[in-house]
Motif scaffolding. Structure first.
Motif, PDB file in Angstrom:
ATOM      1  N   GLU A  92      16.097 -27.322 -25.191  1.00 45.00           N
ATOM      2  CA  GLU A  92      16.515 -26.431 -24.103  1.00 45.00           C
ATOM      3  C   GLU A  92      15.295 -25.867 -23.382  1.00 45.00           C
ATOM      4  OE1 GLU A  92      19.493 -26.034 -22.784  1.00 45.00           O
ATOM      5  OE2 GLU A  92      20.052 -27.580 -24.225  1.00 45.00           O
ATOM      6  N   GLU A  93      14.271 -25.501 -24.168  1.00 47.89           N
ATOM      7  CA  GLU A  93      13.045 -24.972 -23.577  1.00 47.89           C
ATOM      8  C   GLU A  93      12.395 -26.048 -22.707  1.00 47.89           C
ATOM      9  OE1 GLU A  93      11.618 -22.219 -23.129  1.00 47.89           O
ATOM     10  OE2 GLU A  93       9.580 -22.801 -22.606  1.00 47.89           O
ATOM     11  N   GLY A  94      12.408 -27.287 -23.178  1.00 45.72           N
ATOM     12  CA  GLY A  94      11.846 -28.392 -22.414  1.00 45.72           C
ATOM     13  C   GLY A  94      12.567 -28.553 -21.078  1.00 45.72           C
ATOM     14  N   LYS A  95      13.892 -28.430 -21.105  1.00 44.92           N
ATOM     15  CA  LYS A  95      14.681 -28.573 -19.875  1.00 44.92           C
ATOM     16  C   LYS A  95      14.392 -27.425 -18.915  1.00 44.92           C
ATOM     17  CE  LYS A  95      18.300 -31.199 -22.056  1.00 44.92           C
ATOM     18  NZ  LYS A  95      19.557 -31.136 -22.778  1.00 44.92           N
ATOM     19  N   ARG A  96      14.226 -26.238 -19.485  1.00 41.12           N
ATOM     20  CA  ARG A  96      13.925 -25.059 -18.662  1.00 41.12           C
ATOM     21  C   ARG A  96      12.580 -25.253 -17.955  1.00 41.12           C
ATOM     22  NH1 ARG A  96      12.107 -20.020 -18.806  1.00 41.12           N
ATOM     23  NH2 ARG A  96      10.818 -20.457 -20.621  1.00 41.12           N
ATOM     24  N   GLN A  97      11.600 -25.767 -18.708  1.00 40.84           N
ATOM     25  CA  GLN A  97      10.275 -25.992 -18.141  1.00 40.84           C
ATOM     26  C   GLN A  97      10.298 -27.073 -17.057  1.00 40.84           C
ATOM     27  OE1 GLN A  97       7.500 -24.326 -18.413  1.00 40.84           O
ATOM     28  NE2 GLN A  97       8.202 -22.914 -19.980  1.00 40.84           N
ATOM     29  N   ILE A 103      11.623 -30.425 -11.552  1.00 33.57           N
ATOM     30  CA  ILE A 103      12.123 -31.710 -12.057  1.00 33.57           C
ATOM     31  C   ILE A 103      13.484 -31.472 -12.711  1.00 33.57           C
ATOM     32  CG2 ILE A 103      11.701 -33.654 -13.616  1.00 33.57           C
ATOM     33  CD1 ILE A 103       8.694 -32.948 -13.444  1.00 33.57           C
ATOM     34  N   ALA A 104      14.500 -32.125 -12.182  1.00 29.51           N
ATOM     35  CA  ALA A 104      15.831 -31.964 -12.763  1.00 29.51           C
ATOM     36  C   ALA A 104      15.871 -32.651 -14.120  1.00 29.51           C
ATOM     37  CB  ALA A 104      16.883 -32.554 -11.842  1.00 29.51           C
ATOM     38  N   PRO A 105      16.310 -31.938 -15.173  1.00 27.31           N
ATOM     39  CA  PRO A 105      16.379 -32.580 -16.491  1.00 27.31           C
ATOM     40  C   PRO A 105      17.440 -33.673 -16.510  1.00 27.31           C
ATOM     41  CG  PRO A 105      17.243 -30.331 -16.595  1.00 27.31           C
ATOM     42  CD  PRO A 105      16.749 -30.544 -15.196  1.00 27.31           C
ATOM     43  N   TRP A 116      25.652 -41.093 -12.469  1.00 29.36           N
ATOM     44  CA  TRP A 116      24.742 -40.060 -12.893  1.00 29.36           C
ATOM     45  C   TRP A 116      24.557 -39.071 -11.744  1.00 29.36           C
ATOM     46  CZ3 TRP A 116      18.996 -41.322 -12.165  1.00 29.36           C
ATOM     47  CH2 TRP A 116      18.194 -40.259 -12.554  1.00 29.36           C
ATOM     48  N   THR A 117      24.979 -37.847 -11.943  1.00 30.17           N
ATOM     49  CA  THR A 117      24.809 -36.833 -10.911  1.00 30.17           C
ATOM     50  C   THR A 117      23.742 -35.839 -11.347  1.00 30.17           C
ATOM     51  OG1 THR A 117      26.566 -35.490 -11.832  1.00 30.17           O
ATOM     52  CG2 THR A 117      27.179 -36.976 -10.032  1.00 30.17           C
ATOM     53  N   VAL A 118      23.022 -35.326 -10.387  1.00 30.38           N
ATOM     54  CA  VAL A 118      21.903 -34.443 -10.680  1.00 30.38           C
ATOM     55  C   VAL A 118      22.047 -33.142  -9.911  1.00 30.38           C
ATOM     56  CG1 VAL A 118      19.397 -34.234 -10.601  1.00 30.38           C
ATOM     57  CG2 VAL A 118      20.435 -36.469 -10.935  1.00 30.38           C
ATOM     58  N   ASP A 119      21.839 -32.034 -10.605  1.00 29.50           N
ATOM     59  CA  ASP A 119      21.845 -30.736  -9.934  1.00 29.50           C
ATOM     60  C   ASP A 119      20.439 -30.412  -9.454  1.00 29.50           C
ATOM     61  OD1 ASP A 119      24.461 -30.602 -10.667  1.00 29.50           O
ATOM     62  OD2 ASP A 119      24.162 -29.155 -12.282  1.00 29.50           O
ATOM     63  N   CYS A 120      20.347 -29.837  -8.267  1.00 31.67           N
ATOM     64  CA  CYS A 120      19.053 -29.448  -7.710  1.00 31.67           C
ATOM     65  C   CYS A 120      18.400 -28.396  -8.612  1.00 31.67           C
ATOM     66  CB  CYS A 120      19.265 -28.889  -6.305  1.00 31.67           C
ATOM     67  SG  CYS A 120      17.818 -28.090  -5.627  1.00 31.67           S
ATOM     68  N   PRO A 121      17.127 -28.612  -9.028  1.00 28.75           N
ATOM     69  CA  PRO A 121      16.477 -27.637  -9.918  1.00 28.75           C
ATOM     70  C   PRO A 121      16.162 -26.320  -9.206  1.00 28.75           C
ATOM     71  CG  PRO A 121      14.925 -29.366  -9.312  1.00 28.75           C
ATOM     72  CD  PRO A 121      16.249 -29.743  -8.721  1.00 28.75           C
ATOM     73  N   ALA A 154      13.774 -36.098 -10.563  1.00 28.84           N
ATOM     74  CA  ALA A 154      14.739 -36.042 -11.656  1.00 28.84           C
ATOM     75  C   ALA A 154      14.318 -37.021 -12.728  1.00 28.84           C
ATOM     76  CB  ALA A 154      16.134 -36.385 -11.157  1.00 28.84           C
ATOM     77  N   MET A 155      14.504 -36.611 -13.976  1.00 30.88           N
ATOM     78  CA  MET A 155      14.219 -37.534 -15.070  1.00 30.88           C
ATOM     79  C   MET A 155      15.432 -38.407 -15.290  1.00 30.88           C
ATOM     80  SD  MET A 155      12.236 -35.698 -18.151  1.00 30.88           S
ATOM     81  CE  MET A 155      11.833 -37.017 -19.285  1.00 30.88           C
ATOM     82  N   LYS A 156      15.186 -39.704 -15.373  1.00 36.42           N
ATOM     83  CA  LYS A 156      16.297 -40.622 -15.608  1.00 36.42           C
ATOM     84  C   LYS A 156      16.771 -40.496 -17.062  1.00 36.42           C
ATOM     85  CE  LYS A 156      14.329 -43.968 -12.466  1.00 36.42           C
ATOM     86  NZ  LYS A 156      13.493 -45.165 -12.429  1.00 36.42           N
ATOM     87  N   PRO A 157      18.070 -40.636 -17.259  1.00 34.02           N
ATOM     88  CA  PRO A 157      18.553 -40.607 -18.645  1.00 34.02           C
ATOM     89  C   PRO A 157      18.106 -41.855 -19.391  1.00 34.02           C
ATOM     90  CG  PRO A 157      20.342 -41.147 -17.137  1.00 34.02           C
ATOM     91  CD  PRO A 157      19.138 -40.842 -16.281  1.00 34.02           C
TER      92      PRO A 157
END
Ligand SMILES: [Zn+2]
Length: 164
Positions: A92-97, A103-105, A116-121, A154-157
């Motif tokens: 979670e901390e990694g995603k927050r950073q 960069i969208a996690p 794959w949908t991405v929310d704007c960071p 965005a990071m790809k899954p």
């Protein structure tokens, strides 16, 4: 987990991935195992993306950071290509950073082949468009937010990643 192992894990939360500044190798879920034998430390890590040119750099940074600890005599870092890393390993901390740095996690529990949908960071809007599927590294994409008009990455899954 022993006291010493915990101390090592804490140090690993301060070593950044050179390709993702301010996100530690620990928060990226790259630390697979930490073994301590007296003053000798053995760390097994899982590479995030294949062909990552930064692996030697990461190895060196981890070794240097760990060997700075007073009780550590030596530290060996080994990358295991048998262990599979997936973007679900990011904490979670990694995603927050990641978000903090624009960069969208990656999406959680992604299934291969899924849309794959991405929310704007920046503003959280999901009204985003894929501007360029090839980002600065193979693991990232450039997107564009139609709401706040910011470009972002965005990071790809990655799931069940197989090294070829
Ligand atoms: Zn936005």
């Amino acid at each position: 987990m022993s006291q010493k192992q915990e101390e090592i894990r804490a140090v690993l939360r301060t070593v950044d991935d050179p390709e993702l500044p301010n996100v530690s190798v620990a928060d990226l879920g790259m630390v697979h195992d930490v073994l301590v034998k007296e003053g000798d430390v053995f760390i097994t890590m899982t590479p995030t993306f294949a062909g990552c040119p930064a692996l030697d750099f990461i190895k060196k940074n981890v070794k240097t950071a760990v060997e700075e600890m007073t009780w550590v005599e030596s530290c060996e870092v080994h990358f295991s290509f048998e262990e599979k890393w997936s973007t679900d390993a990011i904490t979670e901390e990694g995603k927050r950073q990641l978000k903090k740095h624009g960069i969208a996690p990656p999406p959680e529990n992604y299934q291969p082949g899924e849309e794959w949908t991405v929310d704007c960071p920046y503003c959280g809007s999901d009204y985003t468009s894929m501007e360029n599927v090839f980002g600065p590294t193979a693991c990232r994409s450039i997107l564009y937010c139609t709401s706040c008009r910011n470009p972002f990455e965005a990071m790809k899954p990655v799931v069940d990643y197989v090294i070829t």
